[in-house]
Scaffold this motif. Structure first.
Motif, mmCIF file in Angstrom:
data_model
loop_
_atom_site.group_PDB
_atom_site.id
_atom_site.type_symbol
_atom_site.label_atom_id
_atom_site.label_comp_id
_atom_site.label_asym_id
_atom_site.label_seq_id
_atom_site.Cartn_x
_atom_site.Cartn_y
_atom_site.Cartn_z
ATOM 1 N N MET A 245 0.848 -1.208 0.000
ATOM 2 C CA MET A 245 0.000 0.000 0.000
ATOM 3 C C MET A 245 0.877 1.250 0.000
ATOM 4 S SD MET A 245 -2.682 -1.139 2.959
ATOM 5 C CE MET A 245 -1.445 -1.613 4.134
ATOM 6 N N MET A 246 0.639 2.153 -0.956
ATOM 7 C CA MET A 246 1.427 3.387 -1.033
ATOM 8 C C MET A 246 0.515 4.569 -1.351
ATOM 9 S SD MET A 246 4.560 1.744 -3.188
ATOM 10 C CE MET A 246 3.425 0.700 -4.098
ATOM 11 N N ARG A 247 0.458 5.495 -0.399
ATOM 12 C CA ARG A 247 -0.409 6.665 -0.577
ATOM 13 C C ARG A 247 0.089 7.507 -1.756
ATOM 14 N NH1 ARG A 247 -3.708 8.378 3.098
ATOM 15 N NH2 ARG A 247 -2.539 7.533 4.860
ATOM 16 N N GLY A 248 -0.853 7.902 -2.580
ATOM 17 C CA GLY A 248 -0.495 8.755 -3.717
ATOM 18 C C GLY A 248 0.158 7.977 -4.846
ATOM 19 N N VAL A 249 0.330 6.666 -4.671
ATOM 20 C CA VAL A 249 0.950 5.846 -5.724
ATOM 21 C C VAL A 249 -0.074 4.850 -6.268
ATOM 22 C CG1 VAL A 249 2.809 4.228 -6.291
ATOM 23 C CG2 VAL A 249 3.233 6.102 -4.670
ATOM 24 N N ASN A 250 -0.618 4.012 -5.373
ATOM 25 C CA ASN A 250 -1.594 3.010 -5.856
ATOM 26 C C ASN A 250 -2.847 2.947 -4.980
ATOM 27 O OD1 ASN A 250 -0.464 1.804 -3.605
ATOM 28 N ND2 ASN A 250 -0.346 -0.235 -4.515
ATOM 29 N N ASP A 251 -3.058 3.950 -4.116
ATOM 30 C CA ASP A 251 -4.228 3.856 -3.228
ATOM 31 C C ASP A 251 -5.540 4.078 -3.971
ATOM 32 O OD1 ASP A 251 -3.367 6.500 -3.464
ATOM 33 O OD2 ASP A 251 -4.147 7.083 -1.506
ATOM 34 N N ASP A 252 -5.477 4.549 -5.208
ATOM 35 C CA ASP A 252 -6.699 4.654 -6.015
ATOM 36 C C ASP A 252 -7.114 3.284 -6.567
ATOM 37 O OD1 ASP A 252 -4.393 4.481 -7.622
ATOM 38 O OD2 ASP A 252 -5.370 5.442 -9.330
ATOM 39 N N GLN A 253 -6.303 2.258 -6.319
ATOM 40 C CA GLN A 253 -6.516 0.945 -6.946
ATOM 41 C C GLN A 253 -7.041 -0.123 -5.989
ATOM 42 O OE1 GLN A 253 -5.583 -0.484 -10.428
ATOM 43 N NE2 GLN A 253 -6.715 1.427 -10.308
ATOM 44 N N PHE A 254 -7.133 0.213 -4.699
ATOM 45 C CA PHE A 254 -7.418 -0.848 -3.728
ATOM 46 C C PHE A 254 -8.776 -1.519 -3.984
ATOM 47 C CE2 PHE A 254 -4.564 1.425 -0.383
ATOM 48 C CZ PHE A 254 -3.443 1.130 -1.140
ATOM 49 N N ILE A 255 -9.783 -0.696 -4.275
ATOM 50 C CA ILE A 255 -11.126 -1.255 -4.495
ATOM 51 C C ILE A 255 -11.126 -2.117 -5.769
ATOM 52 C CG2 ILE A 255 -13.555 -0.637 -4.971
ATOM 53 C CD1 ILE A 255 -12.643 0.211 -2.153
ATOM 54 N N ASP A 256 -10.485 -1.592 -6.821
ATOM 55 C CA ASP A 256 -10.439 -2.357 -8.082
ATOM 56 C C ASP A 256 -9.690 -3.670 -7.902
ATOM 57 O OD1 ASP A 256 -11.813 -0.331 -9.240
ATOM 58 O OD2 ASP A 256 -10.182 0.390 -10.526
ATOM 59 N N LEU A 257 -8.650 -3.646 -7.088
ATOM 60 C CA LEU A 257 -7.888 -4.874 -6.863
ATOM 61 C C LEU A 257 -8.723 -5.903 -6.100
ATOM 62 C CD1 LEU A 257 -4.405 -3.273 -6.125
ATOM 63 C CD2 LEU A 257 -4.829 -5.017 -7.877
ATOM 64 N N VAL A 258 -9.506 -5.443 -5.125
ATOM 65 C CA VAL A 258 -10.370 -6.391 -4.401
ATOM 66 C C VAL A 258 -11.410 -6.951 -5.376
ATOM 67 C CG1 VAL A 258 -12.046 -6.684 -2.532
ATOM 68 C CG2 VAL A 258 -10.004 -5.285 -2.156
ATOM 69 N N ARG A 259 -11.963 -6.085 -6.218
ATOM 70 C CA ARG A 259 -12.967 -6.557 -7.186
ATOM 71 C C ARG A 259 -12.335 -7.582 -8.143
ATOM 72 N NH1 ARG A 259 -15.230 -1.797 -8.409
ATOM 73 N NH2 ARG A 259 -16.717 -2.072 -6.721
ATOM 74 N N PHE A 260 -11.131 -7.313 -8.579
ATOM 75 C CA PHE A 260 -10.422 -8.243 -9.467
ATOM 76 C C PHE A 260 -10.230 -9.592 -8.754
ATOM 77 C CE2 PHE A 260 -6.368 -10.108 -10.912
ATOM 78 C CZ PHE A 260 -6.571 -10.169 -12.276
#
Ligand code: SAM
Ligand code: SF4
Length: 343
Positions: free
Chosen positions: A178-193
């Motif tokens: 987990m990296m703020r400002g790097v990939n935190d916009d992806q957490f929900i999409d990753l769980v959905r994936f």
């Protein structure tokens, strides 16, 4: 403790074996074995941009890896994770994996990989007896993936993930740092994936390993991520643990589990059951400390395993109680990179 072994005539009998117990009373039954410090990626939280890799003669041969593993198994270790660097870039890695897969007493052979080579190797790994895979995936956006890994291709990793499923791997787990400002916009999409593909996923708090600047700026706690994921998915805490650092939540309406590895916010050291062996044959009893036993000189000077076995037993006396990552984000006391120790 007893262990079933088979003699030359094929007869099975019980032999008593020693168990590895450290000075804090923790039973060690899990080894993470790094088979190379090299990698085809340069993830920016794991490696410096310009890495100097070990000269080949300082890296354990595959035969030496096998010897170390068999001594650990003789000492009651029944779980082994093959890691690196990227284990699948090690030449002839399959030679070792096939032998580990056939090793009596090693019940749980697993691997952590970046997935880049899985399209080619997944079926071979499955046939060799690898039980489960952890595949690192920090984002589903190709450009962001390239920035984080510096050299990696998201398409290759996605092909690798499908190949793992096609080869029959189940309970494959994604690892996301987990990296703020790097990939935190992806957490929900990753769980959905993960849910859509029948995978589990673990979110990992970034650890201060190796001299990489700016970690405190990007740090996100597991709690914060879990709260964000809970806004979109119904999570219920699972009581079972693997004896490891992760705590898992089940995503309702699916088989997927979401785990959080939170070395900062929930220290997990009191139940630690593992040690790590680097590609150089160093035994690190703790990921977050510098205590080490160098097994390579013993491996190279003695053909018999007794001294190796004794060195491993003695290492239990220096396994520290734990680590303190939280105070070290900007000035790590562990200067070796994660790719050196093996994740
Ligand atoms: N190359 C393989 C891979 O990436 O899965 C195996 C080795 S890698 C060092 C193992 C795991 O460590 C990966 O999931 C990676 O994301 C994680 N990792 C690397 N550096 C880290 C750090 N500083 N903090 C937390 N996790 C880290
Ligand atoms: Fe390579 Fe894995 Fe480190 Fe990324 S995390 S640089 S894939 S060893």
């Amino acid at each position: 403790m007893h262990h079933l072994s088979r003699d030359a005539s094929g007869e099975t009998h019980r032999r008593a074996i020693a168990a590895l117990v450290d000075k804090h009373g923790r039973r060690i039954n899990y080894v993470r074995l790094s088979i190379t410090d090299r990698c085809d990626f340069r993830c920016n939280y794991c490696m410096a941009e310009e890495m100097i890799f070990l000269p080949r003669h300082e890296v354990m041969s595959l035969d030496e890896c096998l010897r170390v593993a068999s001594v650990f198994v003789g000492l009651g270790v029944n779980k082994l994770r093959i890691t690196g660097g990227e284990p699948l870039v090690r030449k002839n890695a399959m030679w070792l994996i096939e032998r580990l897969g056939a090793m009596q007493g090693l019940d749980d052979l697993v691997m952590t990989t970046n997935g880049s080579q899985l399209a080619r190797y997944a079926q071979g790994l499955r046939n060799a007896g690898v039980k489960r895979l952890n595949i690192s995936l920090d984002t589903l956006k190709a450009e962001q993936f390239r920035q984080i890994t510096r050299t990696g291709s998201l398409a290759d990793v996605l092909k690798g993930i499908s190949a793992a499923g096609a080869a029959g791997f189940r309970r494959t787990k994604l690892n996301t740092v987990m990296m703020r400002g790097v990939n935190d916009d992806q957490f929900i999409d990753l769980v959905r994936f993960a849910v859509d593909n029948g995978l589990d996923i673990s979110f990992i708090e970034e650890m201060p390993l190796g001299g990489i600047a700016g970690r405190s700026r990007t740090y996100i706690s597991a709690e914060e991520t879990r709260a964000r994921i809970s806004e979109c998915f119904d999570l219920s805490l699972l009581s079972e643990t693997s004896g490891g650092p992760a705590r898992y939540w089940k995503v309702s309406g699916s088989e997927s589990r979401v785990g959080f590895i939170s070395p900062h916010s929930h220290n997990f050291c009191d139940t630690c059951n593992r040690v790590r062996i680097t590609a150089k044959g160093e035994l690190y009893p703790c990921l977050g400390q510098n205590d080490v036993v160098n097994l390579l000189p013993i491996l190279r000077s003695k053909l018999c395993n007794e001294e190796l076995r004794q060195a491993i037993v003695d290492s239990m006396g220096i396994k520290p109680f734990g680590h303190d990552f939280s105070s070290q984000m900007e000035s790590p006391s562990v200067i070796r990179f994660m790719s050196m120790t093996g994740g």
